[in-house]
Scaffold this motif. Structure first.
Motif, PDB file in Angstrom:
ATOM      1  N   THR A  76       0.809  -1.216   0.000  1.00 40.85           N
ATOM      2  CA  THR A  76       0.000   0.000   0.000  1.00 40.85           C
ATOM      3  C   THR A  76       0.844   1.269   0.000  1.00 40.85           C
ATOM      4  O   THR A  76       0.314   2.350  -0.240  1.00 40.85           O
ATOM      5  CB  THR A  76      -0.953   0.022   1.202  1.00 40.85           C
ATOM      6  N   THR A  77       2.131   1.151   0.284  1.00 41.20           N
ATOM      7  CA  THR A  77       3.040   2.296   0.200  1.00 41.20           C
ATOM      8  C   THR A  77       4.303   1.869  -0.530  1.00 41.20           C
ATOM      9  O   THR A  77       4.710   0.703  -0.459  1.00 41.20           O
ATOM     10  CB  THR A  77       3.439   2.830   1.596  1.00 41.20           C
ATOM     11  N   ILE A  78       4.920   2.808  -1.226  1.00 46.26           N
ATOM     12  CA  ILE A  78       6.171   2.502  -1.913  1.00 46.26           C
ATOM     13  C   ILE A  78       7.247   2.247  -0.866  1.00 46.26           C
ATOM     14  O   ILE A  78       7.436   3.042   0.051  1.00 46.26           O
ATOM     15  CB  ILE A  78       6.587   3.652  -2.862  1.00 46.26           C
ATOM     16  N   ASN A  79       7.898   1.104  -0.997  1.00 41.63           N
ATOM     17  CA  ASN A  79       8.960   0.736  -0.064  1.00 41.63           C
ATOM     18  C   ASN A  79      10.127   1.702  -0.194  1.00 41.63           C
ATOM     19  O   ASN A  79      10.555   2.020  -1.299  1.00 41.63           O
ATOM     20  CB  ASN A  79       9.425  -0.696  -0.342  1.00 41.63           C
ATOM     21  N   ASP A  80      10.650   2.158   0.931  1.00 45.49           N
ATOM     22  CA  ASP A  80      11.763   3.114   0.893  1.00 45.49           C
ATOM     23  C   ASP A  80      13.094   2.454   1.216  1.00 45.49           C
ATOM     24  O   ASP A  80      14.077   3.119   1.439  1.00 45.49           O
ATOM     25  CB  ASP A  80      11.503   4.285   1.842  1.00 45.49           C
ATOM     26  N   ARG A  81      13.120   1.140   1.268  1.00 42.38           N
ATOM     27  CA  ARG A  81      14.360   0.397   1.488  1.00 42.38           C
ATOM     28  C   ARG A  81      14.320  -0.838   0.597  1.00 42.38           C
ATOM     29  O   ARG A  81      13.321  -1.122  -0.033  1.00 42.38           O
ATOM     30  CB  ARG A  81      14.506   0.021   2.959  1.00 42.38           C
ATOM     31  N   HIS A 104      12.269  -1.369  -4.374  1.00 41.96           N
ATOM     32  CA  HIS A 104      13.254  -0.469  -3.786  1.00 41.96           C
ATOM     33  C   HIS A 104      12.981   0.994  -4.110  1.00 41.96           C
ATOM     34  O   HIS A 104      13.665   1.614  -4.933  1.00 41.96           O
ATOM     35  CB  HIS A 104      14.664  -0.839  -4.238  1.00 41.96           C
ATOM     36  N   GLY A 105      11.953   1.558  -3.519  1.00 40.53           N
ATOM     37  CA  GLY A 105      11.794   3.001  -3.460  1.00 40.53           C
ATOM     38  C   GLY A 105      11.270   3.765  -4.649  1.00 40.53           C
ATOM     39  O   GLY A 105      10.989   4.941  -4.522  1.00 40.53           O
ATOM     40  N   ASP A 106      11.114   3.135  -5.796  1.00 39.36           N
ATOM     41  CA  ASP A 106      10.648   3.902  -6.944  1.00 39.36           C
ATOM     42  C   ASP A 106       9.373   3.334  -7.559  1.00 39.36           C
ATOM     43  O   ASP A 106       8.967   3.752  -8.631  1.00 39.36           O
ATOM     44  CB  ASP A 106      11.747   3.994  -8.001  1.00 39.36           C
ATOM     45  N   GLY A 107       8.752   2.376  -6.885  1.00 36.58           N
ATOM     46  CA  GLY A 107       7.517   1.785  -7.377  1.00 36.58           C
ATOM     47  C   GLY A 107       7.718   0.635  -8.344  1.00 36.58           C
ATOM     48  O   GLY A 107       6.771  -0.024  -8.732  1.00 36.58           O
ATOM     49  N   SER A 123      11.394  -3.507 -13.689  1.00 31.74           N
ATOM     50  CA  SER A 123      10.118  -3.376 -14.383  1.00 31.74           C
ATOM     51  C   SER A 123       9.917  -1.946 -14.876  1.00 31.74           C
ATOM     52  O   SER A 123      10.435  -0.996 -14.306  1.00 31.74           O
ATOM     53  CB  SER A 123       8.961  -3.767 -13.455  1.00 31.74           C
ATOM     54  N   THR A 124       9.146  -1.813 -15.934  1.00 33.37           N
ATOM     55  CA  THR A 124       8.737  -0.488 -16.380  1.00 33.37           C
ATOM     56  C   THR A 124       7.457  -0.075 -15.657  1.00 33.37           C
ATOM     57  O   THR A 124       7.193   1.102 -15.474  1.00 33.37           O
ATOM     58  CB  THR A 124       8.514  -0.456 -17.909  1.00 33.37           C
ATOM     59  N   SER A 125       6.682  -1.069 -15.245  1.00 30.73           N
ATOM     60  CA  SER A 125       5.440  -0.817 -14.521  1.00 30.73           C
ATOM     61  C   SER A 125       5.731  -0.347 -13.098  1.00 30.73           C
ATOM     62  O   SER A 125       6.618  -0.860 -12.438  1.00 30.73           O
ATOM     63  CB  SER A 125       4.594  -2.095 -14.441  1.00 30.73           C
ATOM     64  N   MET A 126       4.958   0.629 -12.648  1.00 34.11           N
ATOM     65  CA  MET A 126       5.052   1.134 -11.274  1.00 34.11           C
ATOM     66  C   MET A 126       3.956   0.428 -10.480  1.00 34.11           C
ATOM     67  O   MET A 126       2.804   0.856 -10.506  1.00 34.11           O
ATOM     68  CB  MET A 126       4.851   2.638 -11.254  1.00 34.11           C
ATOM     69  N   VAL A 127       4.308  -0.678  -9.800  1.00 36.07           N
ATOM     70  CA  VAL A 127       3.299  -1.484  -9.112  1.00 36.07           C
ATOM     71  C   VAL A 127       3.495  -1.534  -7.597  1.00 36.07           C
ATOM     72  O   VAL A 127       2.552  -1.868  -6.878  1.00 36.07           O
ATOM     73  CB  VAL A 127       3.250  -2.920  -9.678  1.00 36.07           C
ATOM     74  N   ASP A 128       4.675  -1.197  -7.102  1.00 31.37           N
ATOM     75  CA  ASP A 128       4.909  -1.210  -5.664  1.00 31.37           C
ATOM     76  C   ASP A 128       4.217   0.005  -5.049  1.00 31.37           C
ATOM     77  O   ASP A 128       4.463   1.136  -5.461  1.00 31.37           O
ATOM     78  CB  ASP A 128       6.408  -1.176  -5.370  1.00 31.37           C
ATOM     79  N   GLY A 129       3.352  -0.247  -4.075  1.00 33.31           N
ATOM     80  CA  GLY A 129       2.696   0.847  -3.365  1.00 33.31           C
ATOM     81  C   GLY A 129       1.344   1.260  -3.897  1.00 33.31           C
ATOM     82  O   GLY A 129       0.731   2.182  -3.366  1.00 33.31           O
ATOM     83  N   ASP A 130       0.842   0.591  -4.933  1.00 33.63           N
ATOM     84  CA  ASP A 130      -0.442   1.027  -5.500  1.00 33.63           C
ATOM     85  C   ASP A 130      -1.657   0.374  -4.833  1.00 33.63           C
ATOM     86  O   ASP A 130      -2.791   0.650  -5.210  1.00 33.63           O
ATOM     87  CB  ASP A 130      -0.478   0.814  -7.015  1.00 33.63           C
ATOM     88  N   GLY A 131      -1.430  -0.500  -3.836  1.00 35.08           N
ATOM     89  CA  GLY A 131      -2.535  -1.108  -3.105  1.00 35.08           C
ATOM     90  C   GLY A 131      -3.288  -2.184  -3.853  1.00 35.08           C
ATOM     91  O   GLY A 131      -4.378  -2.580  -3.440  1.00 35.08           O
ATOM     92  N   LYS A 132      -2.721  -2.689  -4.948  1.00 31.01           N
ATOM     93  CA  LYS A 132      -3.363  -3.739  -5.738  1.00 31.01           C
ATOM     94  C   LYS A 132      -2.498  -4.993  -5.713  1.00 31.01           C
ATOM     95  O   LYS A 132      -1.287  -4.927  -5.525  1.00 31.01           O
ATOM     96  CB  LYS A 132      -3.539  -3.283  -7.189  1.00 31.01           C
ATOM     97  N   TRP A 133      -3.122  -6.142  -5.936  1.00 31.59           N
ATOM     98  CA  TRP A 133      -2.392  -7.397  -6.045  1.00 31.59           C
ATOM     99  C   TRP A 133      -1.759  -7.493  -7.425  1.00 31.59           C
ATOM    100  O   TRP A 133      -2.387  -7.151  -8.429  1.00 31.59           O
ATOM    101  CB  TRP A 133      -3.331  -8.581  -5.830  1.00 31.59           C
TER     102      TRP A 133
END
Length: 179
Positions: A76-81, A104-107, A123-133
């Motif tokens: 649910t949040t972009i990891n900052d580590r 690692h911090g950029d989604g 990845s080109t996709s920004m999927v970390d932190g978007d709250g979706k599976w």
């Protein structure tokens, strides 16, 4: 396809971290807590808080090429580590040879099947932190071609001839490398 052919481990998280492949690679849970999976089934996924002590440790496991690793994750949040979603390596050996899927911090998702010196697949996709599976699949064949898929879409392919490691590598799920 017969998914059990060559299957090393399978973790459906049916209320525990047991390996359902029949190979006995059960995980030990450290701090992670059960939660609902992508289908809403209770106690069928694990929540990790992002600290190094919060993980599932399977211990030493032997993996060889060709190899495919697949997982589902939701953040649910972009990891900052450097948060590893799934990893297999031996940090006590030089080169850090192994397999890693991390955020690692950029989604974006970073994946490696090789050594520390191997080029990460990002990845080109920004999927970390978007709250979706999201589904993540990485593989490397006997021709050393490696691929990264996010939600069934090929994100990157490349070649890598670095060793992936050996039977002393440890499999872990959800382990962060920084506080």
């Amino acid at each position: 396809a017969d998914l059990s052919s060559g299957l090393v481990a399978y973790y459906p998280f049916n209320g525990n971290a047991n390996d359902e492949s029949g190979n006995g690679h059960n995980g030990t849970i450290y701090g992670a807590t059960l939660t609902a999976d992508r289908m809403g089934n209770p106690n069928s996924a694990y929540y990790f808080n992002g600290t190094p002590s919060d993980c599932i440790d399977v211990g030493p496991i032997s993996i060889s090429l060709p190899v495919t690793v697949t997982l589902w994750f939701n953040s649910t949040t972009i990891n900052d580590r450097w948060n590893t979603l799934c990893g297999w390596n031996n940090p006590n050996l030089p080169g850090f040879n192994g397999i890693q899927i991390a955020a690692h911090g950029d989604g974006k998702i970073r994946a490696r099947i090789g050594s520390y010196f191997s080029e990460d697949m990002i990845s080109t996709s920004m999927v970390d932190g978007d709250g979706k599976w999201h589904s993540v699949v990485i593989n490397r064949n006997l021709n050393n071609e490696k691929r990264l898929y996010i939600d069934g879409i090929l994100e990157l392919s490349a070649t890598d001839t670095d060793s992936i490691g050996g039977p002393t590598n440890i499999l872990y799920i959800g382990r962060s490398f920084a506080e």
